[in-house]
Write an enzyme that holds these catalytic residues in place. Structure first.
Site, PDB file in Angstrom:
ATOM      1  N   GLU A   1      -8.298   2.222  -4.939  1.00 36.07           N
ATOM      2  CA  GLU A   1      -9.392   1.897  -4.020  1.00 36.07           C
ATOM      3  C   GLU A   1     -10.189   3.131  -3.623  1.00 36.07           C
ATOM      4  O   GLU A   1      -9.626   4.133  -3.147  1.00 36.07           O
ATOM      5  CB  GLU A   1      -8.823   1.194  -2.765  1.00 36.07           C
ATOM      6  CG  GLU A   1      -9.940   0.793  -1.798  1.00 36.07           C
ATOM      7  CD  GLU A   1      -9.544  -0.230  -0.745  1.00 36.07           C
ATOM      8  OE1 GLU A   1      -8.401  -0.758  -0.814  1.00 36.07           O
ATOM      9  OE2 GLU A   1     -10.383  -0.497   0.134  1.00 36.07           O
TER      10      GLU A   1
ATOM     11  N   GLU B   1       0.821  -1.214   0.000  1.00 36.14           N
ATOM     12  CA  GLU B   1       0.000   0.000   0.000  1.00 36.14           C
ATOM     13  C   GLU B   1       0.851   1.258   0.000  1.00 36.14           C
ATOM     14  O   GLU B   1       1.827   1.361   0.759  1.00 36.14           O
ATOM     15  CB  GLU B   1      -0.916   0.006   1.241  1.00 36.14           C
ATOM     16  CG  GLU B   1      -2.010  -1.033   1.170  1.00 36.14           C
ATOM     17  CD  GLU B   1      -3.034  -0.929   2.305  1.00 36.14           C
ATOM     18  OE1 GLU B   1      -3.042   0.072   3.055  1.00 36.14           O
ATOM     19  OE2 GLU B   1      -3.821  -1.881   2.432  1.00 36.14           O
TER      20      GLU B   1
HETATM   21  O1  KIV Z   1      -6.508  -6.698   1.105  1.00 28.48           O
HETATM   22  C1  KIV Z   1      -7.287  -6.665   0.131  1.00 28.48           C
HETATM   23  O2  KIV Z   1      -8.128  -7.533  -0.064  1.00 28.48           O
HETATM   24  C2  KIV Z   1      -7.165  -5.538  -0.787  1.00 28.48           C
HETATM   25  C3  KIV Z   1      -8.309  -5.303  -1.730  1.00 28.48           C
HETATM   26  C4  KIV Z   1      -9.396  -4.590  -1.013  1.00 28.48           C
HETATM   27  C5  KIV Z   1      -7.872  -4.610  -2.955  1.00 28.48           C
HETATM   28  O3  KIV Z   1      -6.230  -4.827  -0.748  1.00 28.48           O
END
Ligand code: KIV
Length: 261
Positions: free
Chosen positions: A174, A112
């Protein structure tokens, strides 16, 4: 045939990419049978399967366990393993943890935010990376849409571009305005995968529990293709009534099938 990063990049502009999360072997097996080309073993596992309030409680060991299970179910599908909170704090730590996810069965890792040095380092050391911008659940204060002000939108565009430049082969967008996701999709040469980011992305990802209707809360931008929690409730209720009333097991129908083991 298992897809690789280059084949996903080659799909940009011609074919949209479906992606689902998975955390268990039987679900992964069905997703592979449905020919979904990419499975994300996301750290959402912490919230939708493990009962934590936040993805921050997920550890590298949890991810290894779930990636292993998904790999056993989906041997020919590209698997992205999520680097959980705190495991990518610097390039060397991220590399050690990314290697663990690859050894557990992942083909690439996702992290992220605009963690540019880490992305560069992983790519340089042959670990394919998926970026993630917009709403970042590991560090967000709440799950509201981001990128509404022009300042925030600009920041997200810059982050997406920096993630691409660092070497990521795909980026998750997202919960951002649809127009912003469309704009980023046009600017980038790598595929964008949207979740709550509208129809103009190169692909879409859903958390499998949301798609299955498994759980007690589903984000408004998700879609329920079934309501599996209701099925579980029905089965558990019928089973317990039948055991209490001694209807199951029946002494009339004798099991003659093959044992599981
Ligand atoms: O952890 C996850 O499932 C994600 C999705 C929401 C893209 O990052």
């Amino acid at each position: 045939m298992k897809m690789n990063p280059e084949s996903f990049v080659a799909m940009k502009g011609s074919k949209t990419i479906p992606m689902l999360t998975a955390y268990t072997c039987p679900v992964a097996r069905s997703i592979e049978e449905a020919q979904v080309p990419v499975i994300l073993v996301g750290d959402t596992v912490g919230m939708v399967e493990m009962g934590f309030d936040s993805t921050r409680d997920v550890t590298i060991e949890h991810m290894e366990y779930h990636i292993g299970a998904v790999r056993r179910g989906a041997k020919s599908t590209h698997i992205i393993g999520d680097l959980p909170y705190g495991t990518d704090v610097n390039p060397e730590t991220a590399y050690t943890n990314a290697r663990r996810l690859i050894q557990a069965g992942a083909d690439s890792v996702k992290l992220e935010g605009p963690n540019i040095q880490v992305i560069q380092y992983l790519v340089k050391h042959n670990i394919p990376v998926v970026g993630h911008t917009g709403l970042l659940p590991q560090t967000a204060k709440n799950f509201k849409q981001v990128g509404q002000s022009s300042e925030d939108a600009k920041r997200i565009i810059n982050e997406a571009q920096a993630i691409q430049k660092a070497g990521a082969f795909m980026v998750v967008l997202e919960h951002i305005p649809y127009s912003l996701a469309g704009k980023i999709t046009k600017i980038l040469s790598i595929p964008t995968i949207g979740i709550g980011a509208g129809p103009d992305c190169d692909g879409q990802v859903l958390v499998i529990n949301d798609a299955l209707g498994l759980g007690d809360y589903w984000p408004p931008f998700s879609k329920q293709y079934a309501y599996v929690s209701k099925t579980v409730l029905k089965v558990a209720t019928e089973f317990s009534e039948e055991v209490r009333s001694m209807k199951f097991p029946s002494n009339i129908i004798q099991f003659t099938g093959t044992d599981r083991s």
